[in-house]
Design a protein around this motif. Sequence first.
Motif, PDB file in Angstrom:
ATOM      1  N   TYR A  11      46.582  35.954  47.113  1.00  0.00           N
ATOM      2  CA  TYR A  11      46.030  37.026  47.938  1.00  0.00           C
ATOM      3  C   TYR A  11      46.900  38.268  47.785  1.00  0.00           C
ATOM      4  CZ  TYR A  11      43.068  33.766  50.589  1.00  0.00           C
ATOM      5  OH  TYR A  11      42.120  32.847  50.963  1.00  0.00           O
ATOM      6  N   GLY A  12      46.254  39.429  47.768  1.00  0.00           N
ATOM      7  CA  GLY A  12      46.998  40.681  47.798  1.00  0.00           C
ATOM      8  C   GLY A  12      47.467  41.168  46.443  1.00  0.00           C
ATOM      9  N   GLY A  13      46.875  40.616  45.361  1.00  0.00           N
ATOM     10  CA  GLY A  13      47.254  41.082  44.033  1.00  0.00           C
ATOM     11  C   GLY A  13      48.657  40.649  43.648  1.00  0.00           C
ATOM     12  N   SER A  16      54.364  43.215  46.189  1.00  0.00           N
ATOM     13  CA  SER A  16      55.379  42.560  47.014  1.00  0.00           C
ATOM     14  C   SER A  16      54.765  41.816  48.200  1.00  0.00           C
ATOM     15  CB  SER A  16      56.381  43.608  47.525  1.00  0.00           C
ATOM     16  OG  SER A  16      55.710  44.601  48.293  1.00  0.00           O
ATOM     17  N   ARG A  17      53.545  42.175  48.591  1.00  0.00           N
ATOM     18  CA  ARG A  17      52.895  41.515  49.710  1.00  0.00           C
ATOM     19  C   ARG A  17      51.990  40.362  49.271  1.00  0.00           C
ATOM     20  NH1 ARG A  17      51.049  46.485  53.732  1.00  0.00           N
ATOM     21  NH2 ARG A  17      53.160  47.357  54.077  1.00  0.00           N
ATOM     22  N   ALA A  18      52.022  40.019  48.020  1.00  0.00           N
ATOM     23  CA  ALA A  18      51.173  38.943  47.499  1.00  0.00           C
ATOM     24  C   ALA A  18      51.543  37.607  48.144  1.00  0.00           C
ATOM     25  CB  ALA A  18      51.321  38.849  45.986  1.00  0.00           C
ATOM     26  N   THR A  59      42.838  32.984  40.532  1.00  0.00           N
ATOM     27  CA  THR A  59      43.711  33.917  39.823  1.00  0.00           C
ATOM     28  C   THR A  59      44.127  33.341  38.483  1.00  0.00           C
ATOM     29  OG1 THR A  59      44.574  34.632  41.984  1.00  0.00           O
ATOM     30  CG2 THR A  59      45.822  35.287  40.027  1.00  0.00           C
ATOM     31  N   GLU A  60      44.364  32.018  38.470  1.00  0.00           N
ATOM     32  CA  GLU A  60      44.721  31.305  37.239  1.00  0.00           C
ATOM     33  C   GLU A  60      43.976  29.982  37.221  1.00  0.00           C
ATOM     34  OE1 GLU A  60      49.039  30.927  36.632  1.00  0.00           O
ATOM     35  OE2 GLU A  60      49.274  32.276  38.339  1.00  0.00           O
ATOM     36  N   GLY A  61      43.759  29.456  36.024  1.00  0.00           N
ATOM     37  CA  GLY A  61      43.154  28.144  35.876  1.00  0.00           C
ATOM     38  C   GLY A  61      41.644  28.196  35.723  1.00  0.00           C
TER      39      GLY A  61
END
Length: 283
Positions: A11-13, A16-18, A59-61
């Motif tokens: 979440y959040g790309g 730093s806030r991911a 995001t991955e997989g």
Amino acid sequence: MIELRDISYVYGGGGSRAIRALNHVTLQIPDGQFIGLIGHTGSGKSTLIQHLNGLIRATEGDILYNGQSIYAEGFSMKELRSHVGLVFQYPEHQLFETDVFTDVCFGPKNLGLDEEAVRDRAREALSLVGLDSSYDAVSPFELSGGQKRRVAIAGVLAMKPEVLILDEPTAGLDPRGRDEILEQVAKLHREQGITVILVSHSMEDVARYVERIIVMNHGSTAFDGTPREVFGHYKELEEIGLAAPQVTYIVHELRRRGLPIDEEITTVGEARDAILQAIGDRK
């Protein structure tokens, strides 16, 4: 089969806030299983189930449905969602039509089916959740909490899913309503062969109904096995903010006091039979 291959979600790309909600999850969900998905708040349960019908993109997989990547070019997410039905927590909040029958018709109608097929599906779905034609013209807002929940589930069943995912389907219901919903779900699994994924905070419900438990912790799978296997790790479950069914603790205490019963018992029925057998053997 649904297969998750090394799935991660952030979440959040990438800033730093991911927040990494899923962390390299690999799972296989075969046809016809009844699975319990458990974990403390924030463990990744809700994020995981929203991946299964494409509401969230990893995001991955990769995720495969019947051997085909759902992220492949040209893959129909609409078709996937007709096969993998997701019932959110408090699904009755999504009821909106003037009567029960019209509400259940909404899903199959959006599949482009003709009117007769839509009506047949709605009638069958309502029957599957134990609501006969006397409810058809009733406003869904006049029903009890448990009945509303069943109407909402019927609306998903009318899409004829092969996989039914239920996110805390008994939340907010009284004990009778809870038992009615879970018995209907168990009946669907037995009679229709639907794959069921039950997200629940009730260890007793999970122990009673499911054949496999997946435990999530910090976005990863902590345990994956039968109820006996998973609840055998009750001390480790406590360390991650969970617990075993209450009967598990009773059984271990009885064993500590010298009653020779199976320590892997997970349901009240099993405990009752084992205790009676052990007492009988002493006479």
